[in-house]
Design an enzyme around this catalytic site. Structure first.
Site, PDB file in Angstrom:
ATOM      1  N   LEU A  38       0.820  -1.208   0.000  1.00 17.25           N
ATOM      2  CA  LEU A  38       0.000   0.000   0.000  1.00 17.25           C
ATOM      3  C   LEU A  38       0.857   1.263   0.000  1.00 17.25           C
ATOM      4  O   LEU A  38       2.032   1.239   0.401  1.00 17.25           O
ATOM      5  CB  LEU A  38      -0.909   0.016   1.229  1.00 17.25           C
ATOM      6  N   SER A  39       0.268   2.357  -0.448  1.00 15.98           N
ATOM      7  CA  SER A  39       0.922   3.655  -0.317  1.00 15.98           C
ATOM      8  C   SER A  39       1.196   3.918   1.163  1.00 15.98           C
ATOM      9  O   SER A  39       0.336   3.713   2.015  1.00 15.98           O
ATOM     10  CB  SER A  39       0.004   4.753  -0.873  1.00 15.98           C
ATOM     11  N   GLY A  40       2.401   4.329   1.479  1.00 15.39           N
ATOM     12  CA  GLY A  40       2.757   4.605   2.869  1.00 15.39           C
ATOM     13  C   GLY A  40       3.253   3.397   3.644  1.00 15.39           C
ATOM     14  O   GLY A  40       3.552   3.505   4.838  1.00 15.39           O
ATOM     15  N   LYS A  43       7.666   1.248   1.023  1.00 14.29           N
ATOM     16  CA  LYS A  43       8.332   0.645  -0.142  1.00 14.29           C
ATOM     17  C   LYS A  43       9.556   1.445  -0.589  1.00 14.29           C
ATOM     18  O   LYS A  43      10.637   0.884  -0.778  1.00 14.29           O
ATOM     19  CB  LYS A  43       7.347   0.542  -1.311  1.00 14.29           C
ATOM     20  N   SER A  44       9.384   2.741  -0.796  1.00 16.09           N
ATOM     21  CA  SER A  44      10.487   3.572  -1.289  1.00 16.09           C
ATOM     22  C   SER A  44      11.621   3.646  -0.272  1.00 16.09           C
ATOM     23  O   SER A  44      12.807   3.619  -0.635  1.00 16.09           O
ATOM     24  CB  SER A  44       9.986   4.985  -1.620  1.00 16.09           C
ATOM     25  N   ARG A  70       6.857   8.092 -13.049  1.00 18.75           N
ATOM     26  CA  ARG A  70       5.725   8.852 -13.582  1.00 18.75           C
ATOM     27  C   ARG A  70       6.115  10.291 -13.932  1.00 18.75           C
ATOM     28  O   ARG A  70       5.311  11.045 -14.470  1.00 18.75           O
ATOM     29  CB  ARG A  70       4.552   8.825 -12.596  1.00 18.75           C
ATOM     30  N   ASN A  87       1.451   0.819 -16.862  1.00 14.91           N
ATOM     31  CA  ASN A  87       2.516   1.320 -15.997  1.00 14.91           C
ATOM     32  C   ASN A  87       3.390   0.168 -15.506  1.00 14.91           C
ATOM     33  O   ASN A  87       4.626   0.212 -15.606  1.00 14.91           O
ATOM     34  CB  ASN A  87       1.882   2.060 -14.808  1.00 14.91           C
ATOM     35  N   ILE A 110       3.305   0.334  -5.915  1.00 18.55           N
ATOM     36  CA  ILE A 110       2.130  -0.259  -5.279  1.00 18.55           C
ATOM     37  C   ILE A 110       1.755  -1.536  -6.006  1.00 18.55           C
ATOM     38  O   ILE A 110       1.500  -2.560  -5.390  1.00 18.55           O
ATOM     39  CB  ILE A 110       0.938   0.730  -5.270  1.00 18.55           C
ATOM     40  N   SER A 111       1.718  -1.490  -7.334  1.00 19.59           N
ATOM     41  CA  SER A 111       1.384  -2.643  -8.185  1.00 19.59           C
ATOM     42  C   SER A 111       0.280  -3.486  -7.545  1.00 19.59           C
ATOM     43  O   SER A 111       0.521  -4.605  -7.116  1.00 19.59           O
ATOM     44  CB  SER A 111       2.628  -3.497  -8.477  1.00 19.59           C
TER      45      SER A 111
END
Length: 207
Positions: A38-40, A43-44, A70, A87, A110-111
Protein backbone atom coordinates in the site's frame (compact mmCIF):
# COMPACT_ATOMS: atom_id res chain seq x y z
CA UNK A 1 4.66 -0.27 -42.25
CA UNK A 2 2.71 -2.41 -39.83
CA UNK A 3 2.65 -1.51 -36.17
CA UNK A 4 5.52 -2.88 -34.11
CA UNK A 5 3.42 -5.59 -32.50
CA UNK A 6 2.29 -7.00 -35.86
CA UNK A 7 5.35 -6.34 -37.99
CA UNK A 8 7.20 -9.26 -39.59
CA UNK A 9 10.20 -6.98 -40.18
CA UNK A 10 11.52 -6.90 -36.61
CA UNK A 11 14.41 -9.22 -35.82
CA UNK A 12 16.30 -10.02 -32.60
CA UNK A 13 19.99 -9.11 -32.84
CA UNK A 14 22.39 -11.14 -30.71
CA UNK A 15 25.51 -9.48 -29.29
CA UNK A 16 28.76 -11.26 -28.41
CA UNK A 17 28.73 -10.00 -24.82
CA UNK A 18 25.83 -11.57 -22.94
CA UNK A 19 24.40 -11.69 -19.45
CA UNK A 20 26.91 -14.23 -18.20
CA UNK A 21 29.85 -12.04 -19.22
CA UNK A 22 28.30 -8.96 -17.62
CA UNK A 23 27.59 -10.83 -14.41
CA UNK A 24 31.16 -12.09 -14.26
CA UNK A 25 32.43 -8.53 -14.68
CA UNK A 26 30.20 -7.30 -11.83
CA UNK A 27 30.67 -10.42 -9.68
CA UNK A 28 26.94 -10.69 -9.05
CA UNK A 29 23.83 -12.10 -10.71
CA UNK A 30 21.12 -9.91 -12.19
CA UNK A 31 17.65 -10.12 -10.69
CA UNK A 32 14.56 -8.07 -9.91
CA UNK A 33 13.52 -7.29 -6.34
CA UNK A 34 9.89 -6.22 -6.72
CA UNK A 35 8.60 -4.35 -3.65
CA UNK A 36 4.80 -4.12 -3.47
CA UNK A 37 2.39 -2.79 -0.86
CA UNK A 38 0.00 0.00 0.00
CA UNK A 39 0.92 3.65 -0.32
CA UNK A 40 2.76 4.61 2.87
CA UNK A 41 3.84 1.05 3.67
CA UNK A 42 7.53 1.96 3.33
CA UNK A 43 8.33 0.65 -0.14
CA UNK A 44 10.49 3.57 -1.29
CA UNK A 45 12.28 3.76 2.05
CA UNK A 46 13.10 0.06 1.88
CA UNK A 47 14.19 0.34 -1.76
CA UNK A 48 16.64 3.16 -1.04
CA UNK A 49 17.93 1.51 2.14
CA UNK A 50 18.43 -1.76 0.28
CA UNK A 51 20.23 0.04 -2.55
CA UNK A 52 22.55 1.74 -0.07
CA UNK A 53 23.28 -1.52 1.75
CA UNK A 54 24.10 -3.32 -1.49
CA UNK A 55 26.33 -0.42 -2.56
CA UNK A 56 28.21 -0.57 0.73
CA UNK A 57 28.90 -4.24 0.05
CA UNK A 58 30.21 -3.52 -3.44
CA UNK A 59 27.15 -4.56 -5.44
CA UNK A 60 25.58 -2.57 -8.25
CA UNK A 61 21.83 -1.98 -8.04
CA UNK A 62 19.32 0.47 -9.42
CA UNK A 63 16.00 1.62 -7.96
CA UNK A 64 12.94 2.00 -10.17
CA UNK A 65 10.53 4.03 -8.05
CA UNK A 66 6.91 4.20 -9.17
CA UNK A 67 6.46 7.91 -8.49
CA UNK A 68 9.81 8.81 -10.05
CA UNK A 69 8.97 6.92 -13.23
CA UNK A 70 5.72 8.85 -13.58
CA UNK A 71 7.86 11.96 -14.08
CA UNK A 72 9.34 10.48 -17.25
CA UNK A 73 8.81 7.01 -18.69
CA UNK A 74 5.20 6.81 -17.51
CA UNK A 75 4.23 10.47 -17.36
CA UNK A 76 1.50 9.96 -19.97
CA UNK A 77 -0.33 7.39 -17.83
CA UNK A 78 -3.12 7.98 -15.33
CA UNK A 79 -4.52 5.69 -12.65
CA UNK A 80 -7.36 3.96 -14.45
CA UNK A 81 -7.00 0.13 -14.35
CA UNK A 82 -5.72 -0.02 -17.93
CA UNK A 83 -3.16 2.71 -17.22
CA UNK A 84 -2.00 0.94 -14.08
CA UNK A 85 -1.54 -2.25 -16.09
CA UNK A 86 0.52 -0.42 -18.73
CA UNK A 87 2.52 1.32 -16.00
CA UNK A 88 3.49 -2.02 -14.48
CA UNK A 89 4.15 -3.60 -17.89
CA UNK A 90 6.62 -0.86 -18.81
CA UNK A 91 8.42 -1.07 -15.48
CA UNK A 92 8.58 -4.85 -15.76
CA UNK A 93 10.22 -4.61 -19.17
CA UNK A 94 12.75 -2.03 -17.96
CA UNK A 95 13.49 -4.12 -14.85
CA UNK A 96 14.11 -7.12 -17.10
CA UNK A 97 16.70 -5.12 -19.05
CA UNK A 98 18.49 -4.07 -15.86
CA UNK A 99 18.58 -7.69 -14.68
CA UNK A 100 19.93 -8.77 -18.07
CA UNK A 101 22.64 -6.13 -17.67
CA UNK A 102 23.67 -7.93 -14.49
CA UNK A 103 22.27 -5.40 -12.00
CA UNK A 104 20.11 -6.03 -8.98
CA UNK A 105 17.05 -4.03 -10.00
CA UNK A 106 14.87 -2.83 -7.13
CA UNK A 107 11.37 -1.95 -8.32
CA UNK A 108 9.20 -0.10 -5.82
CA UNK A 109 5.55 0.24 -6.84
CA UNK A 110 2.13 -0.26 -5.28
CA UNK A 111 1.38 -2.64 -8.18
CA UNK A 112 -2.01 -3.55 -6.69
CA UNK A 113 -3.12 -6.25 -9.13
CA UNK A 114 -1.87 -9.83 -8.91
CA UNK A 115 -2.12 -10.46 -12.66
CA UNK A 116 0.13 -7.50 -13.43
CA UNK A 117 2.80 -8.62 -10.96
CA UNK A 118 2.56 -12.16 -12.34
CA UNK A 119 3.10 -10.79 -15.86
CA UNK A 120 6.33 -9.13 -14.70
CA UNK A 121 7.46 -12.32 -12.98
CA UNK A 122 6.86 -14.23 -16.22
CA UNK A 123 9.40 -12.00 -18.01
CA UNK A 124 12.28 -13.59 -16.07
CA UNK A 125 13.27 -17.01 -14.79
CA UNK A 126 11.06 -17.41 -11.71
CA UNK A 127 14.00 -17.52 -9.28
CA UNK A 128 15.23 -14.15 -10.60
CA UNK A 129 12.03 -12.35 -9.59
CA UNK A 130 11.96 -11.74 -5.84
CA UNK A 131 8.61 -10.36 -4.71
CA UNK A 132 8.78 -8.45 -1.42
CA UNK A 133 5.41 -7.77 0.17
CA UNK A 134 5.28 -4.82 2.56
CA UNK A 135 2.40 -6.27 4.54
CA UNK A 136 1.59 -3.22 6.63
CA UNK A 137 -1.97 -2.57 7.82
CA UNK A 138 -4.03 0.15 6.19
CA UNK A 139 -4.32 1.92 9.57
CA UNK A 140 -0.52 2.28 9.76
CA UNK A 141 -0.20 3.48 6.16
CA UNK A 142 -3.06 5.94 6.54
CA UNK A 143 -1.66 7.18 9.83
CA UNK A 144 1.66 7.92 8.15
CA UNK A 145 0.09 9.41 5.00
CA UNK A 146 3.44 10.99 3.97
CA UNK A 147 2.01 12.55 0.81
CA UNK A 148 -1.41 13.46 2.21
CA UNK A 149 -3.08 11.19 -0.34
CA UNK A 150 -5.22 9.20 2.07
CA UNK A 151 -6.70 12.42 3.42
CA UNK A 152 -7.56 13.51 -0.11
CA UNK A 153 -9.01 10.09 -0.94
CA UNK A 154 -11.17 10.08 2.20
CA UNK A 155 -12.42 13.53 1.23
CA UNK A 156 -13.38 12.24 -2.21
CA UNK A 157 -10.81 14.41 -3.96
CA UNK A 158 -8.91 11.40 -5.32
CA UNK A 159 -10.86 8.60 -6.96
CA UNK A 160 -9.66 5.02 -7.39
CA UNK A 161 -7.12 5.22 -4.57
CA UNK A 162 -5.68 1.84 -3.63
CA UNK A 163 -6.90 0.64 -0.25
CA UNK A 164 -9.77 3.14 -0.09
CA UNK A 165 -11.99 2.78 -3.15
CA UNK A 166 -9.76 0.55 -5.29
CA UNK A 167 -8.57 -2.92 -4.24
CA UNK A 168 -5.11 -4.10 -3.31
CA UNK A 169 -4.60 -7.78 -4.12
CA UNK A 170 -2.05 -9.17 -1.67
CA UNK A 171 0.65 -11.48 -3.12
CA UNK A 172 -0.21 -15.17 -3.01
CA UNK A 173 3.32 -16.61 -3.10
CA UNK A 174 5.83 -13.85 -2.40
CA UNK A 175 9.44 -14.70 -1.60
CA UNK A 176 9.69 -12.23 1.30
CA UNK A 177 6.94 -10.83 3.51
CA UNK A 178 7.73 -7.91 5.82
CA UNK A 179 5.26 -7.01 8.55
CA UNK A 180 4.97 -5.55 12.01
CA UNK A 181 6.37 -7.48 14.94
CA UNK A 182 4.26 -7.16 18.08
CA UNK A 183 2.65 -4.09 16.56
CA UNK A 184 5.98 -2.42 15.74
CA UNK A 185 7.29 -1.88 12.22
CA UNK A 186 10.92 -3.10 11.86
CA UNK A 187 13.57 -0.50 11.08
CA UNK A 188 14.34 -0.03 7.36
CA UNK A 189 17.89 -1.33 7.90
CA UNK A 190 16.50 -4.49 9.50
CA UNK A 191 14.14 -5.11 6.61
CA UNK A 192 16.85 -4.40 4.05
CA UNK A 193 19.11 -6.84 5.87
CA UNK A 194 16.51 -9.55 5.46
CA UNK A 195 16.38 -8.96 1.71
CA UNK A 196 20.19 -8.92 1.44
CA UNK A 197 20.36 -12.21 3.36
CA UNK A 198 17.89 -13.73 0.93
CA UNK A 199 19.87 -12.52 -2.09
CA UNK A 200 23.07 -13.87 -0.57
CA UNK A 201 21.53 -17.26 0.23
CA UNK A 202 20.26 -17.61 -3.35
CA UNK A 203 23.66 -16.82 -4.87
CA UNK A 204 22.88 -13.40 -6.37
CA UNK A 205 25.77 -11.66 -4.62
CA UNK A 206 28.45 -13.58 -6.48
CA UNK A 207 28.92 -14.49 -10.15
Amino acid sequence: MATLGNSANIFWHECPVGQAERQKLLNQKGCVVWITGLSGSGKSTLACTLGRELHSRGHLSYVLDGDNLRHGLNKNLGFAPEDRTENIRRVGEVAKLFADAGLICIASLISPYQKDRDSCRALLPDANFIEVFMNMPLSLCEGRDPKGLYKLARAGKIKGFTGIDDPYEAPLNCEIELRQINGVCPAPSEMAGKVVSYLDSKGFLQA
